[in-house]
Design an enzyme around this catalytic site. Structure first.
Site, PDB file in Angstrom:
ATOM      1  N   ARG A  11      44.174  57.873  34.490  1.00  0.00           N
ATOM      2  CA  ARG A  11      43.170  57.064  35.185  1.00  0.00           C
ATOM      3  C   ARG A  11      43.365  57.237  36.690  1.00  0.00           C
ATOM      4  O   ARG A  11      44.403  57.675  37.154  1.00  0.00           O
ATOM      5  CB  ARG A  11      43.328  55.586  34.810  1.00  0.00           C
ATOM      6  CG  ARG A  11      42.892  55.266  33.402  1.00  0.00           C
ATOM      7  CD  ARG A  11      43.303  53.853  33.016  1.00  0.00           C
ATOM      8  NE  ARG A  11      42.808  52.879  33.977  1.00  0.00           N
ATOM      9  CZ  ARG A  11      43.317  51.654  34.113  1.00  0.00           C
ATOM     10  NH1 ARG A  11      44.324  51.268  33.379  1.00  0.00           N
ATOM     11  NH2 ARG A  11      42.817  50.822  34.993  1.00  0.00           N
ATOM     12  N   LYS A  81      50.360  48.723  26.678  1.00  0.00           N
ATOM     13  CA  LYS A  81      49.661  47.491  26.285  1.00  0.00           C
ATOM     14  C   LYS A  81      48.144  47.678  26.225  1.00  0.00           C
ATOM     15  O   LYS A  81      47.443  46.856  25.660  1.00  0.00           O
ATOM     16  CB  LYS A  81      50.040  46.318  27.193  1.00  0.00           C
ATOM     17  CG  LYS A  81      49.569  46.407  28.615  1.00  0.00           C
ATOM     18  CD  LYS A  81      49.938  45.142  29.389  1.00  0.00           C
ATOM     19  CE  LYS A  81      49.415  45.224  30.820  1.00  0.00           C
ATOM     20  NZ  LYS A  81      49.746  44.034  31.593  1.00  0.00           N
ATOM     21  N   ASP A  82      47.625  48.797  26.813  1.00  0.00           N
ATOM     22  CA  ASP A  82      46.182  49.079  26.744  1.00  0.00           C
ATOM     23  C   ASP A  82      45.776  49.814  25.469  1.00  0.00           C
ATOM     24  O   ASP A  82      44.595  49.939  25.175  1.00  0.00           O
ATOM     25  CB  ASP A  82      45.741  49.942  27.938  1.00  0.00           C
ATOM     26  CG  ASP A  82      45.853  49.216  29.273  1.00  0.00           C
ATOM     27  OD1 ASP A  82      45.833  47.969  29.269  1.00  0.00           O
ATOM     28  OD2 ASP A  82      45.963  49.895  30.308  1.00  0.00           O
ATOM     29  N   SER A 127      43.879  37.326  31.843  1.00  0.00           N
ATOM     30  CA  SER A 127      44.447  37.387  30.501  1.00  0.00           C
ATOM     31  C   SER A 127      44.481  36.025  29.809  1.00  0.00           C
ATOM     32  O   SER A 127      45.146  35.102  30.277  1.00  0.00           O
ATOM     33  CB  SER A 127      45.882  37.938  30.614  1.00  0.00           C
ATOM     34  OG  SER A 127      46.692  37.502  29.565  1.00  0.00           O
ATOM     35  N   ARG A 129      46.095  35.352  27.200  1.00  0.00           N
ATOM     36  CA  ARG A 129      47.510  35.135  26.837  1.00  0.00           C
ATOM     37  C   ARG A 129      48.255  34.432  27.974  1.00  0.00           C
ATOM     38  O   ARG A 129      49.001  33.473  27.743  1.00  0.00           O
ATOM     39  CB  ARG A 129      48.174  36.494  26.569  1.00  0.00           C
ATOM     40  CG  ARG A 129      49.692  36.435  26.469  1.00  0.00           C
ATOM     41  CD  ARG A 129      50.315  37.828  26.472  1.00  0.00           C
ATOM     42  NE  ARG A 129      50.101  38.544  27.724  1.00  0.00           N
ATOM     43  CZ  ARG A 129      50.812  38.365  28.830  1.00  0.00           C
ATOM     44  NH1 ARG A 129      51.796  37.483  28.865  1.00  0.00           N
ATOM     45  NH2 ARG A 129      50.550  39.056  29.928  1.00  0.00           N
ATOM     46  N   ARG A 130      48.048  34.908  29.202  1.00  0.00           N
ATOM     47  CA  ARG A 130      48.715  34.266  30.337  1.00  0.00           C
ATOM     48  C   ARG A 130      48.177  32.855  30.548  1.00  0.00           C
ATOM     49  O   ARG A 130      48.942  31.933  30.808  1.00  0.00           O
ATOM     50  CB  ARG A 130      48.518  35.101  31.608  1.00  0.00           C
ATOM     51  CG  ARG A 130      49.356  36.374  31.612  1.00  0.00           C
ATOM     52  CD  ARG A 130      49.140  37.191  32.883  1.00  0.00           C
ATOM     53  NE  ARG A 130      49.965  38.402  32.860  1.00  0.00           N
ATOM     54  CZ  ARG A 130      49.569  39.598  33.296  1.00  0.00           C
ATOM     55  NH1 ARG A 130      48.340  39.740  33.791  1.00  0.00           N
ATOM     56  NH2 ARG A 130      50.380  40.631  33.244  1.00  0.00           N
ATOM     57  N   ARG A 151      39.563  39.880  37.706  1.00  0.00           N
ATOM     58  CA  ARG A 151      39.991  41.224  37.346  1.00  0.00           C
ATOM     59  C   ARG A 151      39.968  42.085  38.590  1.00  0.00           C
ATOM     60  O   ARG A 151      39.723  41.607  39.688  1.00  0.00           O
ATOM     61  CB  ARG A 151      39.201  41.809  36.186  1.00  0.00           C
ATOM     62  CG  ARG A 151      37.713  41.882  36.342  1.00  0.00           C
ATOM     63  CD  ARG A 151      37.157  42.763  35.251  1.00  0.00           C
ATOM     64  NE  ARG A 151      37.938  44.000  35.187  1.00  0.00           N
ATOM     65  CZ  ARG A 151      37.511  45.124  34.646  1.00  0.00           C
ATOM     66  NH1 ARG A 151      36.330  45.175  34.088  1.00  0.00           N
ATOM     67  NH2 ARG A 151      38.253  46.210  34.645  1.00  0.00           N
ATOM     68  N   ASN A 153      41.986  45.721  40.620  1.00  0.00           N
ATOM     69  CA  ASN A 153      43.307  46.339  40.740  1.00  0.00           C
ATOM     70  C   ASN A 153      44.289  45.410  41.449  1.00  0.00           C
ATOM     71  O   ASN A 153      43.933  44.291  41.846  1.00  0.00           O
ATOM     72  CB  ASN A 153      43.190  47.706  41.444  1.00  0.00           C
ATOM     73  CG  ASN A 153      42.638  47.568  42.857  1.00  0.00           C
ATOM     74  OD1 ASN A 153      42.791  46.529  43.501  1.00  0.00           O
ATOM     75  ND2 ASN A 153      41.980  48.604  43.340  1.00  0.00           N
ATOM     76  N   ARG A 157      43.566  41.777  43.403  1.00  0.00           N
ATOM     77  CA  ARG A 157      44.096  40.504  42.899  1.00  0.00           C
ATOM     78  C   ARG A 157      44.960  39.792  43.933  1.00  0.00           C
ATOM     79  O   ARG A 157      44.830  38.586  44.141  1.00  0.00           O
ATOM     80  CB  ARG A 157      44.878  40.749  41.603  1.00  0.00           C
ATOM     81  CG  ARG A 157      43.961  41.221  40.486  1.00  0.00           C
ATOM     82  CD  ARG A 157      44.711  41.474  39.206  1.00  0.00           C
ATOM     83  NE  ARG A 157      43.824  42.104  38.219  1.00  0.00           N
ATOM     84  CZ  ARG A 157      43.885  41.890  36.923  1.00  0.00           C
ATOM     85  NH1 ARG A 157      44.794  41.080  36.429  1.00  0.00           N
ATOM     86  NH2 ARG A 157      43.059  42.494  36.105  1.00  0.00           N
ATOM     87  N   CYS A 244      43.246  43.034  22.674  1.00  0.00           N
ATOM     88  CA  CYS A 244      43.995  42.617  23.856  1.00  0.00           C
ATOM     89  C   CYS A 244      43.314  41.456  24.558  1.00  0.00           C
ATOM     90  O   CYS A 244      43.833  40.925  25.522  1.00  0.00           O
ATOM     91  CB  CYS A 244      44.249  43.786  24.810  1.00  0.00           C
ATOM     92  SG  CYS A 244      42.989  44.065  26.030  1.00  0.00           S
TER      93      CYS A 244
END
Length: 319
Positions: A11, A81-82, A127, A129-130, A151, A153, A157, A244
């Site tokens: 990427r 994780k992706d 996320s 999850r977070r 979201r 990069n 953030r 995810c």
């Protein structure tokens, strides 16, 4: 005549380029061949939608895998994780190198730790999850926070905090480490409090399954302990039928007696994003010696979590 360069698909983000560059150096050393980076734009890079909306898993991976299958690149590097939990037959997960720091970290204004955040602090993360675990942790500390979906990069953030739009953002330690920005972290969140995403901190090196020479060469970069751990974590994720975008955290770590590794402990968490309900369980067993043993460990823990009500916490189940 010089050896033909191996083409590494990556990427374009600064983080992806940094981690691919590190892998390129290592692959050059084990193969004796030069490696050139081939930049590939993925849907996940161009879409401005939230990850949960665009389908989560796989949005950063599909274009790289397509380039591999078309023979445009020889191998690709992904953040593990992706990766979707199903592995296509035509592609080999040739190496999972030693993983970096698995923790999530807080970058907050004025050097604040999580416990020092003011009432009503606005914390950015893309996320679920977070969100689930941060909200539960805040509640344990008697804090009220607001988790804000973001979201972009790493620069984008952290920019939300620098510009005063947010009080803090939560990111993966490994990513910051790879781009040399660990100094900006104001609090490392222990895995006992915030379980990472399955496979967090690990990289996946993938190539065509029928390229036996390259599979063998890349395998020299594989760390069997990291592979066993992430296989168990991803098996748990798959058995919970969660992409995810689901609020699932998992971490497998090795329990050692002195220098001798005795057991693997796998911990999992699923929660509602407001953190009001969490199902957290762990299991410990012998260090898996085969892929199937590692998969079984994840499936067993997932079955226990589902029996404790995990399914009802994940919202829409991904089929």
């Amino acid at each position: 005549m010089t050896e033909q360069a191996l083409r590494l698909g990556t990427r374009r983000s600064r983080l992806a380029m940094a981690q691919s560059g590190q892998v390129a150096d290592a692959v050059s050393q084990v193969t004796g061949r030069p490696v050139e980076l081939v930049e590939i734009t993925t849907y996940g890079d161009t879409s401005r939608e939230h990850l949960a909306q665009i389908g989560g898993t796989g949005v950063f991976v599909t274009a790289l895998r397509d380039a591999l299958l078309r023979g445009e690149v020889d191998f690709a590097v992904h953040s593990l994780k992706d990766l979707p939990t199903g592995q296509p037959d035509e592609l080999a997960l040739a190496a999972v190198p030693v993983r970096a720091d698995v923790r999530d970290v807080l970058i907050a204004r004025d050097g604040l730790t999580f416990a020092e955040l003011p009432a009503g602090a606005r914390i950015g993360t893309g996320s679920p999850r977070r969100m689930a675990q941060l909200n539960a942790y805040a509640r344990d500390l008697g804090l009220t926070i607001e988790t804000v979906p973001i979201r972009g990069n790493i620069d984008t953030r952290i920019g939300f905090v620098r510009d005063g739009e947010l009080d803090g953002v939560v990111l993966a330690a490994a990513g910051l480490e790879r781009v040399g920005r660990t100094a900006e972290v104001t609090d490392f969140l222990p895995v006992d409090i915030i379980l990472p995403a399955p496979g967090q901190g690990a990289l996946a090196i993938e190539c065509a399954a029928d390229n036996a020479d390259l599979v063998a060469a890349l395998a020299e970069l594989d760390d069997p302990y990291t592979r066993a751990a992430v296989t168990a974590e991803r098996s748990l994720l798959a058995a919970l039928e969660a992409g995810c975008s689901a609020p699932v955290g998992a971490f497998a770590d090795l329990l050692a007696d002195g220098q001798i590794v005795k057991e693997l402990r796998l911990r999992g968490v699923v929660g509602t994003t407001d953190g009001s309900t969490l199902v957290q369980l762990s299991t410990t067993g012998p260090v898996p010696e085969t892929h199937d043993q590692a998969m079984a460990l994840g499936r067993e823990l997932a079955a226990e979590m589902l029996a404790k009500g995990a399914a009802g916490l994940m919202g829409e189940r991904v089929h």
